[in-house]
Every structure is written in C-alpha cells, then in structure tokens.
Design an enzyme around this catalytic site. Structure first.
Site, PDB file in Angstrom:
ATOM      1  N   ARG A  50       0.830  -1.223   0.000  1.00 40.63           N
ATOM      2  CA  ARG A  50       0.000   0.000   0.000  1.00 40.63           C
ATOM      3  C   ARG A  50       0.859   1.266   0.000  1.00 40.63           C
ATOM      4  O   ARG A  50       1.968   1.286   0.541  1.00 40.63           O
ATOM      5  CB  ARG A  50      -0.966  -0.045   1.192  1.00 40.63           C
ATOM      6  CG  ARG A  50      -1.933  -1.216   1.056  1.00 40.63           C
ATOM      7  CD  ARG A  50      -2.887  -1.309   2.210  1.00 40.63           C
ATOM      8  NE  ARG A  50      -3.806  -0.186   2.235  1.00 40.63           N
ATOM      9  CZ  ARG A  50      -4.725  -0.016   3.185  1.00 40.63           C
ATOM     10  NH1 ARG A  50      -4.820  -0.884   4.167  1.00 40.63           N
ATOM     11  NH2 ARG A  50      -5.530   1.017   3.143  1.00 40.63           N
ATOM     12  N   GLN A  62      -6.467   8.882   7.360  1.00 43.39           N
ATOM     13  CA  GLN A  62      -5.221   8.349   7.923  1.00 43.39           C
ATOM     14  C   GLN A  62      -4.087   9.345   7.721  1.00 43.39           C
ATOM     15  O   GLN A  62      -3.288   9.593   8.627  1.00 43.39           O
ATOM     16  CB  GLN A  62      -4.875   7.008   7.272  1.00 43.39           C
ATOM     17  CG  GLN A  62      -5.869   5.911   7.660  1.00 43.39           C
ATOM     18  CD  GLN A  62      -5.634   4.606   6.953  1.00 43.39           C
ATOM     19  OE1 GLN A  62      -4.763   4.494   6.092  1.00 43.39           O
ATOM     20  NE2 GLN A  62      -6.420   3.595   7.286  1.00 43.39           N
ATOM     21  N   SER A  85     -12.758  13.999   4.943  1.00 47.24           N
ATOM     22  CA  SER A  85     -12.642  12.594   5.350  1.00 47.24           C
ATOM     23  C   SER A  85     -13.125  12.467   6.790  1.00 47.24           C
ATOM     24  O   SER A  85     -13.376  13.473   7.459  1.00 47.24           O
ATOM     25  CB  SER A  85     -11.199  12.124   5.220  1.00 47.24           C
ATOM     26  OG  SER A  85     -10.372  12.851   6.116  1.00 47.24           O
ATOM     27  N   ASP A 105     -15.421   2.961   2.757  1.00 48.70           N
ATOM     28  CA  ASP A 105     -15.333   1.582   3.266  1.00 48.70           C
ATOM     29  C   ASP A 105     -16.593   0.766   2.990  1.00 48.70           C
ATOM     30  O   ASP A 105     -16.596  -0.452   3.177  1.00 48.70           O
ATOM     31  CB  ASP A 105     -15.059   1.591   4.775  1.00 48.70           C
ATOM     32  CG  ASP A 105     -13.618   1.983   5.083  1.00 48.70           C
ATOM     33  OD1 ASP A 105     -12.785   1.976   4.153  1.00 48.70           O
ATOM     34  OD2 ASP A 105     -13.334   2.296   6.253  1.00 48.70           O
ATOM     35  N   LYS A 114      -6.696   0.042  -1.175  1.00 44.40           N
ATOM     36  CA  LYS A 114      -7.151  -0.470   0.124  1.00 44.40           C
ATOM     37  C   LYS A 114      -6.500  -1.835   0.399  1.00 44.40           C
ATOM     38  O   LYS A 114      -5.508  -2.176  -0.225  1.00 44.40           O
ATOM     39  CB  LYS A 114      -8.678  -0.541   0.148  1.00 44.40           C
ATOM     40  CG  LYS A 114      -9.332   0.828   0.012  1.00 44.40           C
ATOM     41  CD  LYS A 114      -9.053   1.678   1.235  1.00 44.40           C
ATOM     42  CE  LYS A 114      -9.591   3.079   1.079  1.00 44.40           C
ATOM     43  NZ  LYS A 114      -9.186   3.965   2.158  1.00 44.40           N
ATOM     44  N   ARG A 156      -9.870  -2.940  -4.574  1.00 45.34           N
ATOM     45  CA  ARG A 156     -11.288  -3.321  -4.436  1.00 45.34           C
ATOM     46  C   ARG A 156     -12.075  -3.138  -5.723  1.00 45.34           C
ATOM     47  O   ARG A 156     -13.115  -3.779  -5.903  1.00 45.34           O
ATOM     48  CB  ARG A 156     -11.935  -2.548  -3.267  1.00 45.34           C
ATOM     49  CG  ARG A 156     -11.444  -3.057  -1.927  1.00 45.34           C
ATOM     50  CD  ARG A 156     -12.094  -2.383  -0.737  1.00 45.34           C
ATOM     51  NE  ARG A 156     -11.601  -2.992   0.485  1.00 45.34           N
ATOM     52  CZ  ARG A 156     -11.622  -2.404   1.685  1.00 45.34           C
ATOM     53  NH1 ARG A 156     -12.130  -1.198   1.817  1.00 45.34           N
ATOM     54  NH2 ARG A 156     -11.152  -3.029   2.751  1.00 45.34           N
ATOM     55  N   ARG A 192     -13.353  -6.731   3.882  1.00 46.72           N
ATOM     56  CA  ARG A 192     -14.621  -6.151   3.417  1.00 46.72           C
ATOM     57  C   ARG A 192     -15.132  -6.846   2.142  1.00 46.72           C
ATOM     58  O   ARG A 192     -16.341  -6.933   1.919  1.00 46.72           O
ATOM     59  CB  ARG A 192     -14.495  -4.640   3.212  1.00 46.72           C
ATOM     60  CG  ARG A 192     -14.180  -3.918   4.526  1.00 46.72           C
ATOM     61  CD  ARG A 192     -14.452  -2.429   4.468  1.00 46.72           C
ATOM     62  NE  ARG A 192     -13.704  -1.743   5.515  1.00 46.72           N
ATOM     63  CZ  ARG A 192     -14.080  -1.644   6.793  1.00 46.72           C
ATOM     64  NH1 ARG A 192     -15.202  -2.185   7.196  1.00 46.72           N
ATOM     65  NH2 ARG A 192     -13.329  -1.014   7.665  1.00 46.72           N
TER      66      ARG A 192
HETATM   67  C1  S3P Z   1      -9.600   5.121   8.113  1.00 48.22           C
HETATM   68  C2  S3P Z   1      -9.570   5.880   6.985  1.00 48.22           C
HETATM   69  C3  S3P Z   1      -9.842   5.351   5.640  1.00 48.22           C
HETATM   70  C4  S3P Z   1     -10.577   4.022   5.704  1.00 48.22           C
HETATM   71  C5  S3P Z   1      -9.935   3.096   6.691  1.00 48.22           C
HETATM   72  C6  S3P Z   1      -9.956   3.698   8.087  1.00 48.22           C
HETATM   73  C7  S3P Z   1      -9.298   5.761   9.398  1.00 48.22           C
HETATM   74  O1  S3P Z   1      -8.627   5.168   4.955  1.00 48.22           O
HETATM   75  O2  S3P Z   1     -10.607   3.435   4.437  1.00 48.22           O
HETATM   76  O3  S3P Z   1     -10.627   1.862   6.719  1.00 48.22           O
HETATM   77  O4  S3P Z   1      -9.613   5.183  10.463  1.00 48.22           O
HETATM   78  O5  S3P Z   1      -8.751   6.869   9.376  1.00 48.22           O
HETATM   79  P1  S3P Z   1      -7.925   6.373   4.141  1.00 48.22           P
HETATM   80  O6  S3P Z   1      -7.467   7.377   5.119  1.00 48.22           O
HETATM   81  O7  S3P Z   1      -6.789   5.719   3.414  1.00 48.22           O
HETATM   82  O8  S3P Z   1      -8.983   6.883   3.210  1.00 48.22           O
END
Ligand code: S3P
Length: 441
Positions: free
Chosen positions: A126, A173, A197, A321, A348, A352, A396
């Site tokens: 990733r 994230q 986000s 998600d 992911k 996906r 998932r």
């Molecule tokens: C998450 C953010 C998302 C999500 C992941 C959990 C988080 O990822 O897909 O399952 O807890 O901040 P991204 O930040 O890569 O979009």
C-alpha cells in the site's frame, strides 16, 4: 446452509453486539499514548487491526493492559506525555492495519529515535508516500522502499516544524498522521484536504475544522499542548453495521435494530444513499457520547428500486469503506451500479475495484472497469455451478460476498474468510443470530 434455499430469509432482531468502531478505537489508543497519566478505553475493539495498535504501543514501551468482561474489552494505557515512547527492540509489526502504520508513523516522526514499520503482504503493497512527504517536510527522516511502500524507516525529530499541507487525497489516515505529528511541533499546523474525510481525530482532540470557499476542508492543530489522560467509550462501528443492514435489505421480511452505533455524518452517508435508492432506514435515540453522535439504526423490509450511482468526490470519501457492500447490494437488487472518482479504492487492503469486478463477473454480471471505478450493466446469467469468489484476503470483500451468498441465486464459495476478524471478529455469529423464522423455498 445452502444459499439456494435462503431466498425467503427473514431478518429480525436487536443487535447490541456489533464490533466497537475500528477508527475510533485506533485513535483512542494513540491519543492515550500521548496523554499524561492513565487513560481508560471502554468497549475497545477486539478486531485484529485494533489489537495490532495496542501491540505496537506495548512494543514502544507503554504500559497497556486489556481486560475482558462479558465480551467487552477495557483497555488501560499509561503514558507520560507527548514523548513517552521508547525505541522498539524490533521492527514494529502492523499486520494488515494501514491505520496503525500511517497514524503511528505520525507519532514516531516526533520521537527522537529510529523505528521500522512493517506489515503483511497486503500492507507492504500500500502507498506510503502520502505520509512520508508531509512528515519529512516537518523534519522527520522517512525512508520507504523503491516502490514508495513499507518498510517505513523513520528517524523522528524532537523539534518538528509546524506545517501547512494540502493533501492531494481526502484521507483520514494521512490527516491524522499529520495531526499526531503536529501535536509535537511548536506552532500551529494546518492540513487541507480536497473533501471531508472522517473527522474522529478532530472531534477527539477538539480541533477546529472549516470548509473553505473552494470546497476543500482545513483542520488547524496547535502543537505542544499537554493532553490530559482520558476516559473513552467506543460506540459500535457503522461500517460493520452496513453488512447487517445489507442482509436485512436483501431478505424477504425484516426488522432489524442496531444499537449504539456511531452516527458521525462522515461515516453514515451510505444510509442516505440507500434511502435515496428506496431503503427504509431510520435513526433513533441519538445522543452525544464523547463528542460523537451515537444512536440506533432501524432497518425494515424494503427493496432497492433505484440503482446506486456514486461519483461525487465527497460522497466517495464518505462511503469509501462501504463501497463493496453498496456495489454488491445494488447489483443484486437492481442489476445496476456505477462508481466513478474512486481510484483510492485500488489502494485499500486489496484493489477493491478489480476485486469487485472480477467477482461480480463470475456471478454473471456484465461489468465495465474504469481506472477510477466500474459499471455493472446487467446480469447476463445466473451460474448453475458453484461460483468461486476470490476475496484477495480483504475483510470487506469477504463480508460483502458472504452477505451476497444468501441471495445470489447461485452458490458462492469464498476463497477465505480468515480476514474477516480484522474488523468484525463476531461477524458469523452476528449474521446467523439475526436469522429468525428462516423459510425454505
Ligand atoms: C480510516 C480511513 C480510511 C478508511 C480506513 C480507516 C481511518 O482510509 O478506508 O478503513 O480510520 O482513518 P484512508 O485514510 O486511506 O482513506
């Protein structure tokens, strides 16, 4: 159970045992690791990803104690402020958890020692440049593999610089990694993202966030504050709830109540999409708990009549998600689904987009794959032989197709289900325990 016999499945019940929210559990543990004193986290998730975060913090020298009473986990973490961590003896194993790797990297960027972060085969593929760039700009030394992936080697700096950073992607994230680093920097940082986000980190730290005139979102963080020890209570995970909601919608007659679910607007946009497509879903008894709206989701029998079409950048970010579940549901209920502007879905736990297209094609759906999404046009055939579903080790994807297996019209055989406890350890118990009055065709 034989899927051919389950077309008259009835789903009824009240579920109060959904997994605690994965995103909030990670953040509660990481915030506790930066606080002064002993924090308590009630209803911490037993999901493997969240357990990985606890193990990583213990490897970095913190006292982490987990107790389980009647299946409910309480975690106690003792820390001594922003610089409590000690060098780990070995590389820190993040297993399948991108959240652990990326958000912990934000904290390690500020610790005056070197760390190495590794993961399983999926996580090692990733993209990590998205965190390496801003953390390096703040003054940490961050080295990645030639493919810009883990292992991540970080030598932190006790004197990180504040940053003003515009992220090319809407990623909680990435945003949280920068926020955690910025807490250690002397001054105010700002993080700007192209869509909003999930905002749990901001809520848990009481940070300001605003929508800018160009539609981007800005979060401001002031550094070097003292974080007091906290008491967190984790609500149920809306992304886990999504799979039971899909099951209830696909069933013949259902009335399902999911209790104490996190109803944060950055997480439940999928409910709006389902309602717009004809689903009968209500939320009830909403209360504020630790800064998050928490309440019940009530799903009653209703079939999707309008196909789902997901393309706006904000919508994509808000349902990122849930796309495996939404695609599967829309394909089965309406023989149509369209997704655009979702290239992030390729990064992911698996790609996906490719995983969904491959498996839906095997189930007889005609699909067109785009670089940033796909179109399901129609179902051309219903296979008579068992259909092999490749989950790509992605929790998932496995859960979406397990739910599909109840009414796919064909027998679906999943390549594995061992990935599911990453986020939903009691998935099978939860899906089975909601069956009531099962009628065979
Ligand atoms: C998450 C953010 C998302 C999500 C992941 C959990 C988080 O990822 O897909 O399952 O807890 O901040 P991204 O930040 O890569 O979009």
């Amino acid at each position: 159970m034989n899927p051919h016999t389950l077309r008259k499945l009835t789903i009824t019940g009240t579920v109060n045992s959904l997994p605690p929210d994965k995103s909030i559990s990670h953040r509660a543990a990481l915030i506790a690791a930066l606080a002064h004193g002993t924090s308590h986290i009630d209803n911490f998730s037993g999901g493997l990803d969240n357990q990985t975060t606890l193990q990583a913090l213990a490897a970095l020298g913190l006292e982490v104690v987990q107790t389980i009473h009647n299946d409910r986990r309480t975690v106690r973490i003792r820390a001594n402020g922003l610089w409590s961590l000690k060098p780990a003896a070995n590389a820190i194993e993040c297993h399948n958890s991108g959240s652990t790797m990326r958000m912990l990297a934000g904290i390690l960027a500020a610790q005056p020692f070197s760390s190495v972060l590794i993961g399983d085969a999926s996580l090692m593929r990733r993209p990590m440049k998205r965190i390496a760039d801003p953390l390096s700009a703040m003054g940490a030394e961050v080295a990645l593999s030639p493919a810009q992936t883990a292992p991540i080697r970080i030598t932190g700096s006790k004197h990180l610089r504040p940053i003003s950073y515009t992220s090319p992607i809407a990623s909680a994230q990435v945003k949280s990694a920068i926020i955690f680093a910025a807490l250690h920097a002397d001054g105010t940082s700002e993080i700007i993202e192209p869509a909003c986000s999930r905002d749990h980190t901001e809520r848990m730290l009481g940070l300001e966030r605003e929508c800018l005139p160009n539609g981007y979102y800005r979060t401001r963080v002031s550094g070097i504050a003292t974080l007091p020890a906290r008491h967190f209570v984790i609500p149920a995970d809306p992304s886990a709830a999504a799979f039971l909601i899909a099951l209830a919608l696909l069933a013949d007659r259902s009335e399902l109540v999911l209790q104490r679910v996190c109803l944060n607007p950055t997480r439940i946009a999928y409910l709006d999409l389902l309602r717009a497509a004809g689903a009968c879903i209500a939320v009830e008894s909403v209360q504020d708990e630790c800064g998050e709206p928490v309440g019940s989701i009530v799903v009653t029998t209703s079939k999707l009549t309008t196909p789902l079409c997901i393309s706006g950048k904000q919508t994509v970010a808000s349902v990122i998600d849930e796309i495996p579940m939404l695609a599967m549901l829309s394909a089965l209920a309406t023989e149509r689904f369209e997704l655009q502007n979702a290239e992030e879905l390729r990064t992911k736990e698996s790609d996906r987009i490719a995983a969904l297209v491959k498996n839906l094609r095997r189930m007889g759906f005609e699909c067109e794959e785009y670089p940033d999404g796909f179109l399901v046009r129609q179902r051309k055939f219903v296979p008579s032989a068992p259909v092999h579903i490749e989950t790509f080790g992605d929790h998932r994807i496995a859960m979406a197709f397990h739910i599909a297996s109840y009414c796919a019209g064909a027998e679906l055989v999943l390549s594995e289900v061992a990935s599911i406890p990453v986020s939903f350890p009691n998935f099978f118990e939860s899906t089975e325990s909601t069956h009531y009055g099962l009628e065979l065709c």
